[in-house]
Write a protein that holds these residues in place. Structure first.
Motif, short mmCIF file in Angstrom:
data_model
loop_
_atom_site.label_atom_id
_atom_site.label_comp_id
_atom_site.label_asym_id
_atom_site.label_seq_id
_atom_site.Cartn_x
_atom_site.Cartn_y
_atom_site.Cartn_z
N UNK A 1 -21.57 -114.54 -33.71
CA UNK A 1 -21.33 -113.98 -32.39
C UNK A 1 -19.92 -114.31 -31.92
N UNK A 2 -19.31 -113.36 -31.23
CA UNK A 2 -18.02 -113.55 -30.57
C UNK A 2 -18.26 -113.64 -29.08
N UNK A 3 -17.76 -114.70 -28.44
CA UNK A 3 -17.88 -114.87 -26.99
C UNK A 3 -16.51 -114.69 -26.36
N UNK A 4 -16.43 -113.76 -25.41
CA UNK A 4 -15.13 -113.43 -24.83
C UNK A 4 -14.50 -114.61 -24.10
N UNK A 5 -15.32 -115.47 -23.47
CA UNK A 5 -14.76 -116.59 -22.73
C UNK A 5 -14.18 -117.65 -23.64
N UNK B 1 -20.41 -110.46 -25.19
CA UNK B 1 -20.64 -111.03 -26.51
C UNK B 1 -20.78 -109.90 -27.52
N UNK B 2 -20.34 -110.17 -28.73
CA UNK B 2 -20.46 -109.22 -29.82
C UNK B 2 -21.23 -109.90 -30.95
N UNK B 3 -22.34 -109.32 -31.34
CA UNK B 3 -23.16 -109.86 -32.42
C UNK B 3 -22.93 -109.03 -33.69
N UNK C 1 -14.76 -100.99 -28.07
CA UNK C 1 -14.81 -101.82 -29.25
C UNK C 1 -14.68 -100.92 -30.46
N UNK C 2 -13.74 -101.23 -31.35
CA UNK C 2 -13.49 -100.35 -32.49
C UNK C 2 -13.22 -101.15 -33.75
#
Length: 369
Positions: A179-183, A156-158, A99-100
């Motif tokens: 939040x970002x949810x990959x699904x 997930x990315x918070x 993640x960048x």
């Protein structure tokens, strides 16, 4: 015999190989190459068996490559970053991906995923709120309902805090969480946070986060150190004090066997490791860096100020720059829970012509699939 081996069996064998060995195996014959290309090597039921690699990425814009260390072979590899159109700054590993974000911290946050082994890069969708320099937390391999580490293909990315646009057009701290949810492949706003926490996460907290049993942890970057915590299910924020908070020259958080470990060094030349039991506030001293290795790591500097630490269930790395050596505390194979300290030479001792520069270290499970 090998030419008749079923793909599922061959794939299981391949899963034990590190990426450099896997690349050699895939070019051995047509049968193995076909298996490598068409059969999934890394799935929830078939996880990679090799230990993670230490990946070093520059914290500046001066390097056109990143460098990876294979602990199993004690070998450094150079990985060109020529596939990236703009310089990026690494934030956290997500399996075999990184993640960048853009190198400039003064620009609105835009996150992406890259794999330096396969030279792939993908931008994530824009956030719901424009933010500059927020705190970022990653939860990898989660189950939506229980919040436990079950599905190794989801993450997930918070994103919390950061500088945003105030109600009258000026800059202000953004006291929200999204939040970002990959699904779902999208961002969602999930609540508010105390303004005090938003300020501290924006000003004093680096992007390194640690997740354990439903809680995300960040450590402040200024003395006296403290830990900021987010309980994901309840969206509750709290602060946890750390031992010797005003005496530590550096402090980092890592996760080890589902527990949070604080690694900190003092002006007396000592590095200690404390463990925090989840949902408790008491730290327990579990380990010290051997004095002779500590002195070797310090050299003539005599200070731990620029030291960083990254860890996993298998190992912890204390490092500084690309060219300097690293201290590693790792689990002993078949050692009945025992861990050992060892020294790893810096990249410049293995790859000639590489200058030493500040780095961010990541532990990833590299994949060339």
């Amino acid at each position: 015999m090998w030419s008749c081996t079923p793909f599922d069996v061959l794939s299981k064998i391949f899963s034990y190989l590190s990426p450099d060995s896997l690349a050699s195996a895939s070019s051995t014959c047509k049968q193995w190459h076909t298996c490598f290309k068409s059969y999934p090597l890394y799935t929830t039921a078939n996880k990679p068996q090799h230990p993670p690699w230490f990946l070093a990425m520059s914290t500046r814009r001066m390097s056109s490559s990143c460098y990876a260390h294979n602990m199993a072979r004690n070998r450094w590899h150079s990985l060109p970053l020529d596939f990236l159109t703009d310089p990026v700054r690494a934030i956290a590993p997500i399996g075999s991906l990184i993640l960048c974000r853009p190198s400039a911290s003064s620009t609105p946050l835009q996150l992406g995923l890259c794999n330096p082994f396969t030279k792939q890069f993908k931008l994530l969708p824009p956030l719901t709120t424009m933010r500059i320099n927020p705190a970022i937390g990653v939860v990898f391999g989660i189950n939506n309902k229980k919040g436990t580490l079950e599905d190794q293909n989801q993450f997930r990315i918070y994103v919390a805090g950061g500088m945003g646009e105030g109600p009258k057009g000026g800059a202000s701290y953004e006291p929200t969480l999204e939040v970002y949810e990959s699904e779902k492949n999208k961002w969602e706003s999930v609540g508010w946070m105390p303004v005090e926490f938003a300020v501290r996460l924006t000003v004093w907290t680096p992007n390194e986060s640690v997740y354990s049993q439903g809680t995300l942890y960040w450590i402040t970057s200024a003395r006296a150190y403290s830990v900021m915590c987010l309980e994901i299910e309840s969206k509750q924020w709290k602060e946890v004090k750390v031992p010797m908070a005003d005496k530590l020259e550096f402090a980092s958080l890592v996760r080890r066997r589902e527990r949070i470990v604080l690694v900190g060094g003092t002006s007396e030349g000592e590095v200690c490791l404390w463990e925090l039991f989840v949902r408790e506030t008491n730290w327990v001293l579990i380990e010290r860096v051997p004095s002779e290795l500590g002195q070797r790591f310090l050299g003539c500097k005599g200070s731990w100020c620029t030291t960083k630490c990254v860890g996993s269930d298998e190992a912890m790395y204390l490092y500084r720059e690309l060219g300097t050596g690293m201290l590693v505390w790792r689990a002993v194979l078949e050692g009945d829970g025992k861990w050992e300290w060892l020294w790893v030479d810096g990249c410049c001792s293995s790859i000639r012509g590489v200058p030493s520069f500040p780095i961010k270290g990541l532990l990833i499970y590299p994949s060339i699939c």
